[in-house]
Scaffold this active site. Structure first.
Site, PDB file in Angstrom:
ATOM      1  N   ALA A 160      -1.346 -26.532  -1.501  1.00 18.09           N
ATOM      2  CA  ALA A 160       0.381 -26.462  -1.552  1.00 18.09           C
ATOM      3  C   ALA A 160       0.785 -25.848  -2.775  1.00 18.09           C
ATOM      4  CB  ALA A 160       0.649 -28.257  -1.524  1.00 18.09           C
ATOM      5  N   PHE A 161       2.124 -25.568  -2.805  1.00 22.72           N
ATOM      6  CA  PHE A 161       2.761 -25.111  -4.136  1.00 22.72           C
ATOM      7  C   PHE A 161       3.203 -26.504  -4.836  1.00 22.72           C
ATOM      8  CE2 PHE A 161       4.502 -21.391  -1.537  1.00 22.72           C
ATOM      9  CZ  PHE A 161       3.195 -20.574  -1.706  1.00 22.72           C
ATOM     10  N   ASN A 199       5.682 -23.499   3.286  1.00 27.48           N
ATOM     11  CA  ASN A 199       4.173 -23.817   2.654  1.00 27.48           C
ATOM     12  C   ASN A 199       3.621 -24.887   2.770  1.00 27.48           C
ATOM     13  OD1 ASN A 199       2.061 -22.007   1.413  1.00 27.48           O
ATOM     14  ND2 ASN A 199       1.948 -23.670   0.085  1.00 27.48           N
ATOM     15  N   THR A 252       1.959 -37.219  -3.994  1.00 27.31           N
ATOM     16  CA  THR A 252       2.348 -37.330  -5.305  1.00 27.31           C
ATOM     17  C   THR A 252       3.256 -38.349  -5.783  1.00 27.31           C
ATOM     18  OG1 THR A 252       4.004 -35.945  -6.836  1.00 27.31           O
ATOM     19  CG2 THR A 252       4.488 -35.771  -4.540  1.00 27.31           C
ATOM     20  N   TYR A 291       9.964 -30.276  -3.681  1.00 26.47           N
ATOM     21  CA  TYR A 291       8.336 -30.483  -3.870  1.00 26.47           C
ATOM     22  C   TYR A 291       8.199 -32.105  -3.486  1.00 26.47           C
ATOM     23  CZ  TYR A 291       3.941 -31.742  -5.555  1.00 26.47           C
ATOM     24  OH  TYR A 291       2.779 -32.169  -5.874  1.00 26.47           O
ATOM     25  N   LYS A 298       6.493 -33.311   0.580  1.00 20.94           N
ATOM     26  CA  LYS A 298       5.242 -34.322   0.412  1.00 20.94           C
ATOM     27  C   LYS A 298       5.901 -35.581   1.203  1.00 20.94           C
ATOM     28  CE  LYS A 298       2.346 -31.944  -2.019  1.00 20.94           C
ATOM     29  NZ  LYS A 298       0.942 -31.667  -1.641  1.00 20.94           N
ATOM     30  N   GLY A 343      15.226 -33.430 -14.160  1.00 26.26           N
ATOM     31  CA  GLY A 343      14.462 -34.103 -13.171  1.00 26.26           C
ATOM     32  C   GLY A 343      13.252 -34.893 -13.735  1.00 26.26           C
TER      33      GLY A 343
END
Ligand code: UDP
Length: 335
Positions: A83-84, A100, A125, A149, A153, A291
C-alpha cells in the site's frame, strides 16, 4: 492464548514483502520454517530485501497474475502489506490512494477467492480512528478517518467484513501504531524514500548536521509535542505470526490494535536519540503538521489477551538503538 508454532513448510504469500514491515515479517516467517513467496512491484520496496527465488515482481492490481502466484502451490494464507503510506500525499492524490490501496486490495481478494485461499492478514492503521478524544484507543471506537489514507484502509476493512460473510474469507486486520526500529541483527531496517518518519529523520539529522523540524510545540500534552505509540517492527512482525496462526487454526475474523500501550512525546524521542547516539540532535521548531492528533496510544490488551502476543521492546532507547545500528551499517555499506 496461543504460543508460536513451527510453520512446517506451509506456504504464505506476502504482498508488499519487500517493504519495511513486510520484510521484517518475512524474516520471522522464514525463521519458523514457513514457505514464503513475496509479491511486490518494488515501487517502494527493495529487491535487496527479498531472496531472488522468492520474489514475484508484480502489482496486486494484476488480478490474473496474483491468481497464478496463489495457484503455483497450495497456499495457506496471504499477508497483505502492499500500500501507499503517505498521509500528506493521500490528501493531494486521493484517486491514487483509493486505486492502489482499496482497488489493489479488492483485486487481491478477487484472486484469493478464485484460487480458493481464504485466510488473510491485513495491514491496517491507527488512522482509521482519526482524531480520537480518548486514549488509550480500543478497537470498539468508531471509524473516523480524517485523511484519504485512513479512509482507503477503512474501506478495505469494510470490504473484508462482507467477504467474510459472503465468501468465508477469514481475516485479521492489524491497526498499526508507529512502527519503528530495525531488525536487532541489522539485516533489515527502515529505508523509506522520501523518509517522513520521526526516528529515521532524527538519526539522519544527527549524521548530516542538518536540523530536523519538530512539528508543533503547543499541543495539549505535558511538553507540548505530540505523543505516539512506537512499536518495534520485530514485535509488529510477530503480531502477524500470531494472526496467521490464529487463522490457520480456524480462528474467526477480527481486528486488533498493534501498539505497545505506552506513549512517548516527540521531545522524549529526541532525548532518546541523543542518549543512544551520544550526540545532540540539531532541531528547528516548525508549525503543527496538518492532521496530526495530539496523542495516539493503543490499548493492545485485545491483541495480548486474544492472540497471546507481547511486545519485547518496551524501552524507547532499545527501539532507537536498533534503528541506529541499522543506519550505521547502511552508511558503511555505502562508503
Ligand atoms: N514529527 C516531527 N517532525 C518530523 C516528522 C514527524 O515532529 O520531521 C512528529 C509528527 O508530527 C508526529 C510524530 O513525530 O507527532 C510521529 O510522526 P511520524 O511521521 O513518524 O508518524 P505518524 O504519527 O505520522 O504515523
Amino acid at each position: 492464548m496461543s504460543t508460536i508454532q513451527s510453520g512446517a513448510g506451509k506456504r504464505i504469500v506476502v504482498c508488499g514483502g519487500a517493504g519495511y514491515i513486510g520484510s521484517h515479517t518475512v524474516l520471522e516467517l522464514l525463521s519458523l520454517d514457513y514457505d514464503v513467496v513475496v509479491v511486490d512491484d518494488l515501487s517502494y520496496g527493495y529487491r535487496h530485501n527479498v531472496e531472488p527465488g522468492r520474489l514475484r515482481e508484480l502489482n496486486v492490481l494484476d488480478t490474473d497474475a496474483v491468481e497464478r502466484v496463489l495457484r503455483e502451490k497450495p497456499t495457506e494464507a496471504v499477508i497483505h502489506f502492499a500500500a501507499f503510506i503517505s498521509v500528506g500525499e493521500s490528501m493531494h492524490k486521493p484517486e491514487m490512494y483509493f486505486h492502489n490501496n482499496t482497488c489493489g486490495s479488492l483485486s487481491l481478494f478477487t484472486a484469493m477467492m478464485r484460487a480458493g485461499v481464504k485466510r488473510l492478514v491485513f495491514s491496517s492503521t491507527a488512522a482509521v480512528y482519526g482524531m480520537p478524544d480518548k486514549v488509550p484507543i480500543v478497537e470498539t471506537m468508531p471509524y473516523a478517518p480524517v485523511n484519504v489514507y485512513g479512509e482507503s484502509k477503512v474501506m478495505v476493512e469494510k470490504i473484508l467484513g462482507w467477504m467474510d460473510l459472503i465468501h468465508g474469507l477469514r481475516s485479521v486486520c492489524l491497526r498499526y501504531f508507529n512502527a519503528s526500529g530495525a531488525d536487532p541483527e541489522g539485516r533489515r531496517g527502515e529505508e523509506h524514500k522520501p523518509e517522513t518518519h520521526l526516528i529515521p529523520l532524527l538519526l539522519e539529522a544527527v549524521e548530516s548536521g542538518k536540523p530536523a523540524t519538530i512539528f508543533g510545540t503547543d499541543y495539549p500534552t505535558p511538553d507540548g509535542t505530540c505523543i505516539r505509540d512506537y512499536i518495534h517492527v520485530t514485535d509488529l512482525a510477530q503480531a502477524h505470526i500470531f494472526a496467521v496462526q490464529h487463522l490457520l487454526s480456524g480462528g474467526a475474523s477480527d481486528k486488533f490494535n498493534a501498539g505497545t500501550g505506552i506513549g512517548f512525546s516527540v521531545k522524549q524521542v529526541i532525548d532518546s536519540v541523543e542518549r543512544v547516539t551520544g550526540k545532540k540532535v540539531p532541531v528547528t521548531y516548525g508549525p503543527r503538521r496538518e492532521g496530526d492528533p495530539p496523542e495516539l496510544v493503543a490499548s493492545s490488551e485485545k491483541l495480548q489477551k486474544t492472540l497471546g502476543w507481547k511486545p519485547q521492546f518496551t524501552k524507547l532507547d532499545d527501539i532507537v538503538r536498533t534503528a541506529w545500528n541499522f543506519e550505521q551499517k547502511r552508511e558503511k555499506q555505502l562508503e
